[in-house]
Design a protein around this motif. Structure first.
Motif, mmCIF file in Angstrom:
data_model
loop_
_atom_site.group_PDB
_atom_site.id
_atom_site.type_symbol
_atom_site.label_atom_id
_atom_site.label_comp_id
_atom_site.label_asym_id
_atom_site.label_seq_id
_atom_site.Cartn_x
_atom_site.Cartn_y
_atom_site.Cartn_z
ATOM 1 N N LYS A 1 4.565 -10.273 -10.512
ATOM 2 C CA LYS A 1 5.184 -8.920 -10.443
ATOM 3 C C LYS A 1 4.499 -7.834 -11.221
ATOM 4 C CE LYS A 1 9.801 -10.810 -8.730
ATOM 5 N NZ LYS A 1 11.120 -10.687 -8.583
ATOM 6 N N PRO A 2 3.414 -7.430 -10.983
ATOM 7 C CA PRO A 2 2.892 -6.446 -11.787
ATOM 8 C C PRO A 2 3.436 -5.017 -11.584
ATOM 9 C CG PRO A 2 1.561 -6.865 -10.102
ATOM 10 C CD PRO A 2 2.645 -7.967 -10.009
ATOM 11 N N PHE B 1 1.376 -3.978 -5.692
ATOM 12 C CA PHE B 1 1.436 -5.332 -5.176
ATOM 13 C C PHE B 1 0.134 -6.042 -4.851
ATOM 14 C CE2 PHE B 1 5.422 -2.939 -4.002
ATOM 15 C CZ PHE B 1 6.298 -3.674 -4.971
ATOM 16 N N PRO B 2 -0.678 -6.191 -5.747
ATOM 17 C CA PRO B 2 -1.982 -6.920 -5.462
ATOM 18 C C PRO B 2 -2.037 -8.321 -5.075
ATOM 19 C CG PRO B 2 -1.375 -7.057 -7.912
ATOM 20 C CD PRO B 2 -0.363 -6.256 -7.272
ATOM 21 N N GLY C 1 6.474 -3.465 -1.205
ATOM 22 C CA GLY C 1 7.669 -3.912 -1.796
ATOM 23 C C GLY C 1 9.050 -4.030 -0.803
ATOM 24 N N GLY C 2 8.908 -3.419 0.258
ATOM 25 C CA GLY C 2 9.820 -3.366 1.457
ATOM 26 C C GLY C 2 11.154 -2.396 1.162
ATOM 27 N N ASN D 1 -1.839 0.789 2.905
ATOM 28 C CA ASN D 1 -2.104 -0.676 2.659
ATOM 29 C C ASN D 1 -1.050 -1.378 2.006
ATOM 30 O OD1 ASN D 1 -3.276 -2.926 0.838
ATOM 31 N ND2 ASN D 1 -5.078 -1.954 1.432
ATOM 32 N N ARG D 2 -0.857 -2.614 2.655
ATOM 33 C CA ARG D 2 0.051 -3.551 2.310
ATOM 34 C C ARG D 2 0.462 -3.843 0.773
ATOM 35 N NH1 ARG D 2 -1.467 -9.069 1.505
ATOM 36 N NH2 ARG D 2 -3.325 -9.385 2.035
ATOM 37 N N HIS D 3 -0.790 -3.635 -0.094
ATOM 38 C CA HIS D 3 -0.713 -3.925 -1.324
ATOM 39 C C HIS D 3 -0.068 -2.353 -2.116
ATOM 40 C CE1 HIS D 3 -2.597 -7.634 -1.366
ATOM 41 N NE2 HIS D 3 -3.608 -7.121 -0.505
ATOM 42 N N SER D 4 0.003 -1.334 -1.200
ATOM 43 C CA SER D 4 0.574 -0.282 -1.953
ATOM 44 C C SER D 4 2.090 -0.522 -1.972
ATOM 45 C CB SER D 4 0.049 1.002 -1.045
ATOM 46 O OG SER D 4 0.465 2.148 -1.679
#
Length: 382
Positions: free
Chosen positions: A142-143, A381-382, A247-248, A240-243
């Motif tokens: 969880k960075p 969220f990498p 986190g939802g 991007n889903r890593h952005s």
């Protein structure tokens, strides 16, 4: 003369019809090692096979019991059974069931006996990493910040994310602006909204943030590749889903001019950024400015990046967007490197370094181990 008399007279008994063919194939339970291999001297020659065929033909009536009732009396084919040792042939009789011990299992399957459990363990590890959201490069689980989000940050009157202490430039060598392309130091302090063709929600979070993409009037388009390129980069990063949508909790929707967006993501000249974000440290920085809801992205950094990113301008721009938008959606506090050698948290001040000892002077209240060093990371969220 009967068979027993032949035996007593010293004459070897004559094989019965079909016996030679049956002797040539392994019985149930015999090991594969007892079979003649291709090229062995015991492999039957063409003449032998002809004899075997004749013997089997003679033996056909005796084997009629193996035929079904409906075919009783029909002539049986004289095609000989192939030698099981020959290439591209299968045994006629199924092998008997055997219980393999450990040595037999290894002897049968070789290196595959060890590969199977190893692959099973790797599969479990990958499933755990996928469920937990981690990655195989050793990054933290969880960075990104997962607590302490201030949803009322827009009511603040001071810039969020700007340095609050006086530090000499020489004390932050990693925070110096790298050499590179041209950028505008002084523009007009007014902004225009980049037009949007379609407006759609990205992400599934319950709290939706609307945003515009804006550019300060007076910037030179060729320095930052133009309005459309800047807007495309912002949109692609936030989608991007890593952005932050990963986190939802939040979602985004870009709107056009004439709206009242929650966030105004704005590319600004150096002096405008200094005026709104502060210039306590003599280094180029960006920030979120609540009085105007502006996510201020310093063009100097957009063009040249940061030393800590080692020339990776594309990744730095993703970091610049995600970090400052993070302030805009409520993550006001900066974070230190938490695990040595792991990916840096997105809310770490990576523009000034990814080692704790490089950034601790910017936040005197930060509780961090100065010996820890992270790797640059542009994503929540990498």
């Amino acid at each position: 003369m009967n068979r027993s008399e032949d035996g007593r007279s010293g004459v070897p008994p004559r094989p019965r019809a079909g016996e030679a063919a049956r002797r040539s194939r392994p019985r149930a339970g015999e090991s594969a090692g007892s079979r003649p291999r291709a090229g062995d001297s015991e492999r039957p020659r063409a003449g032998d096979l002809a004899g075997v065929g004749a013997a089997m033909s003679a033996d056909a009536p005796a084997s009629g019991a193996h035929r079904s009732a409906g075919s009783r009396g029909a002539p049986r084919s004289s095609v000989p059974r192939p030698d099981p040792g020959q290439p591209l042939t299968a045994t006629w009789d199924p092998p008997a069931e055997t219980d393999l011990d450990h040595e037999g299992f290894v002897a049968t399957y070789g290196w595959r006996a060890y590969a199977i459990p190893v692959l099973a363990i790797l599969t479990v590890v990958l499933l755990v990493l996928t469920v937990r959201g981690g990655s195989a490069d050793g990054s933290a689980d969880k960075p990104s910040p997962d607590e302490g989000r201030d949803t009322q940050v827009a009511k603040e009157s001071a810039p969020v994310g700007a340095p609050t202490v006086q530090i000499a430039e020489a004390a932050l060598p990693v925070g110096a602006l790298p050499p590179g392309g041209h950028f505008t130091r002084q523009a007009k302090k007014s902004f225009h909204v980049v037009p949007v063709k379609t407006s759609k929600k990205i992400g599934r979070g319950a709290q939706e943030y609307t945003y515009t993409v804006e550019v300060e009037d007076g910037l030179i388009a060729t320095d930052f590749s133009g309005d459309n390129a800047f807007a495309t980069m912002v949109d692609a990063t936030l989608a991007n889903r890593h952005s932050w949508i990963g986190g939802g909790k939040v979602s985004f929707k870009r709107v056009g001019a004439g709206q009242s967006p929650n966030l105004r993501i704005s590319l600004t000249s150096t002096n405008t950024a200094r005026e709104l974000c502060g210039y306590q440290i003599k280094l180029e920085s960006s920030c979120f400015y609540p009085p105007t809801n502006q996510v201020l992205l310093n063009e100097a950094r957009w063009v040249r990046g940061a030393i800590s990113f080692d020339g990776d301008i594309h990744s730095y721009r993703q970091y610049q967007i995600n970090h400052e938008v993070g302030h805009g959606i409520g993550y006001a506090q900066h974070e230190p490197c938490k695990q040595n050698g792991k990916l840096a948290p997105i809310m770490m001040q990576q523009s000034f370094g990814v080692r704790n000892k490089d950034i601790m002077g910017l936040d005197p209240q930060m509780d961090a181990n100065p010996a820890l060093s992270c790797k640059p990371n542009p994503w929540p969220f990498p």
